[in-house]
Enzyme design. Structure first.
Site, PDB file in Angstrom:
ATOM      1  N   GLY A  30       6.262  -5.693  10.026  1.00  0.00           N
ATOM      2  CA  GLY A  30       6.110  -7.128  10.255  1.00  0.00           C
ATOM      3  C   GLY A  30       6.552  -7.958   9.066  1.00  0.00           C
TER       4      GLY A  30
ATOM      5  N   LYS B 293       0.813  -1.225   0.000  1.00  0.00           N
ATOM      6  CA  LYS B 293       0.000   0.000   0.000  1.00  0.00           C
ATOM      7  C   LYS B 293       0.833   1.255   0.000  1.00  0.00           C
ATOM      8  CE  LYS B 293      -3.848   0.335   2.440  1.00  0.00           C
ATOM      9  NZ  LYS B 293      -4.582   0.320   3.728  1.00  0.00           N
TER      10      LYS B 293
HETATM   11  P1  AMP Z   1       2.792  -3.796   3.358  1.00  0.00           P
HETATM   12  O1  AMP Z   1       1.997  -4.375   4.496  1.00  0.00           O
HETATM   13  O2  AMP Z   1       2.149  -2.638   2.697  1.00  0.00           O
HETATM   14  O3  AMP Z   1       4.245  -3.552   3.729  1.00  0.00           O
HETATM   15  O4  AMP Z   1       2.805  -4.939   2.249  1.00  0.00           O
HETATM   16  C1  AMP Z   1       3.421  -6.187   2.397  1.00  0.00           C
HETATM   17  C2  AMP Z   1       2.820  -7.148   1.408  1.00  0.00           C
HETATM   18  O5  AMP Z   1       2.935  -6.590   0.116  1.00  0.00           O
HETATM   19  C3  AMP Z   1       3.508  -8.495   1.340  1.00  0.00           C
HETATM   20  O6  AMP Z   1       2.631  -9.478   1.814  1.00  0.00           O
HETATM   21  C4  AMP Z   1       3.772  -8.689  -0.151  1.00  0.00           C
HETATM   22  O7  AMP Z   1       3.406  -9.958  -0.615  1.00  0.00           O
HETATM   23  C5  AMP Z   1       2.922  -7.653  -0.811  1.00  0.00           C
HETATM   24  N1  AMP Z   1       3.435  -7.204  -2.105  1.00  0.00           N
HETATM   25  C6  AMP Z   1       4.664  -6.756  -2.375  1.00  0.00           C
HETATM   26  N2  AMP Z   1       4.800  -6.451  -3.675  1.00  0.00           N
HETATM   27  C7  AMP Z   1       3.612  -6.721  -4.264  1.00  0.00           C
HETATM   28  C8  AMP Z   1       3.120  -6.630  -5.596  1.00  0.00           C
HETATM   29  N3  AMP Z   1       3.906  -6.174  -6.581  1.00  0.00           N
HETATM   30  N4  AMP Z   1       1.843  -6.964  -5.814  1.00  0.00           N
HETATM   31  C9  AMP Z   1       1.050  -7.387  -4.801  1.00  0.00           C
HETATM   32  N5  AMP Z   1       1.452  -7.515  -3.529  1.00  0.00           N
HETATM   33  C10 AMP Z   1       2.717  -7.174  -3.253  1.00  0.00           C
END
Ligand code: AMP
Length: 399
Positions: free
Chosen positions: A356, A200
């Site tokens: 996390g 996000k």
């Molecule tokens: P956040 O909690 O915002 O730090 O997001 C972490 C999550 O983002 C992890 O579970 C990743 O699998 C996911 N993530 C990272 N890159 C991508 C991507 N390109 N598309 C979808 N999910 C993603």
């Protein structure tokens, strides 16, 4: 410097300790007790000196009142095992009524854990009457819940407010987290490189904006890169884009262009036709992403570019994975960045990892012991990276 629990006399006193025991529980058993173990030094410091401990915590996000699956009962049991002494655990009672706790026969040197605070609506609402009931129990307030310290929940803010005039101190985990953040971020050795990823972009906007004037480079990865790509008019296929954040992304890009900070976006992307572990067609795209594909990791050219920037850094802050690192096909970008950060740390850089998911990526790729500090707080560490003041910490006494 904030006053710590070790600096107050606790013998015979009731210490109201806010801990973060929001541990993962599956079928009634605790999958990872790290959050309990990390609070033990604070707990022991009180009990060994003959204090009476009333511990407060939240767990998960209950909707209305008591939910058996989110009870802290397994935590009370585990804490008792770790301490070698039973931990009292009164029932939550009727959660629609004002919280009603009696300390009963709680002896000096013994601990009690209250049921999940969020079973009471007053906790999330920061309700003063709810906080007053809790505050009345304690002679001393202690915050050792770093992971919740960016929150304005009653037990974090209204309770210490209601205890003005009594000692309000930090626990040893909070003290160590704050010391690490200050040591690494107050006067960061240059070049200071921030690595930000994750799903996000909205969560990370305040941190990016705060870091632009401070960092020499910001490396963007994860799904949030595609909101920036879309703001630049690139084709991003069916990658995750936060449409409501395109203006923010544009503003950030303009601010970076007008600054000395190099804001790096991925130059290539590992993409798949499906958001799935292994069932889609996988292809690497440079720049524009083909229709029907979604970006799930930074590509090989981006990986080496980011690794090179990190290798030259003297201070590194990392929050958010570079891709869906949970799935091997999209884990390489996050692994390469993790390795580069460990390498730079071995060469003398200070490195700070928060969040996390980022902490679990660091564990998965075996670099947890090779960085300066891994924070236990996700939202709290992001708030500190964004230069925000944490009210729950500000309320505590100075040493
Ligand atoms: P956040 O909690 O915002 O730090 O997001 C972490 C999550 O983002 C992890 O579970 C990743 O699998 C996911 N993530 C990272 N890159 C991508 C991507 N390109 N598309 C979808 N999910 C993603």
């Amino acid at each position: 410097m904030k006053k710590t629990i070790e600096q107050v006399d606790v013998a015979g006193k009731v210490v109201l300790l806010r801990a973060d025991f929001n541990v993962p529980i599956e079928n009634g058993s605790i999958r990872d007790d790290r959050r309990i173990v990390e609070t033990l030094p604070t707990i022991r410091s009180v009990l060994d000196r003959g204090g009476r401990l009333v511990i407060l915590s939240h767990m998960g996000r209950p909707k209305y009142g008591y939910e058996a699956g989110l009870s802290l009962a397994p935590v009370a049991k585990r804490l008792g095992e770790l301490l070698g002494a039973e931990v009292a655990f009164p029932s939550a009672g009727d959660c629609s009524q004002p919280i009603d706790v009696s300390l009963g026969a709680l002896e000096n040197g013994r601990a009690m854990l209250l049921e999940n605070l969020r079973f009471h609506a007053g906790e999330k609402q920061g309700d003063g009457a709810f906080a007053g009931k809790l505050a009345a129990l304690g002679d001393i307030y202690c915050n050792d819940a770093f992971g919740a310290s960016h929150r304005a929940d009653a037990s974090m803010v209204a309770v210490p407010e209601a205890m003005a005039g009594k000692p309000r101190v930090c626990g040893l985990l909070v003290r160590s987290e704050l010391a690490q953040f200050h040591a690494i971020l107050d006067n960061p050795a240059a070049p200071f490189v921030a690595v930000l990823g994750g799903a996000k972009v909205s969560d990370k906007i305040p941190a990016i904006e705060h870091l632009i004037p401070k960092a020499s480079a910001i490396l963007i990865g994860g799904a949030m890169a595609y909101t920036f790509g879309a703001a630049l008019g690139k084709r991003v296929g069916k990658s995750i884009v936060e449409q409501g954040r395109l203006k923010d992304a544009k503003r950030i890009l303009d601010a970076a262009a007008a600054s000395k900070c190099d804001l790096h976006l991925p130059v290539d992307h590992v993409c798949s036709t499906e958001f799935a572990k292994s069932s889609g067609d996988i292809e690497v795209f440079e720049d524009n992403i083909g229709d029907g594909f979604m970006g799930l990791d930074i590509g090989p050219a981006t990986q080496s570019q980011y690794a090179k920037v990190i290798a030259g850094a003297k201070t590194i802050a990392w929050n958010g994975p570079m891709g869906v690192f949970e799935w091997p096909a999209f884990s390489v970008g996050t692994q390469q960045v993790a390795e580069a950060i460990a390498g730079a740390t071995a060469g003398g850089a200070g490195s700070l990892i928060g969040g996390g998911d980022t902490a679990s990526a660091a564990n998965r790729f075996g670099i947890a012991e090779r960085v300066t500090h891994i924070s236990t707080g996700g939202g709290a560490s992001l708030a500190l990276l964004a230069g925000e003041r944490l009210k729950a910490i500000d309320l505590l006494d100075e040493a």
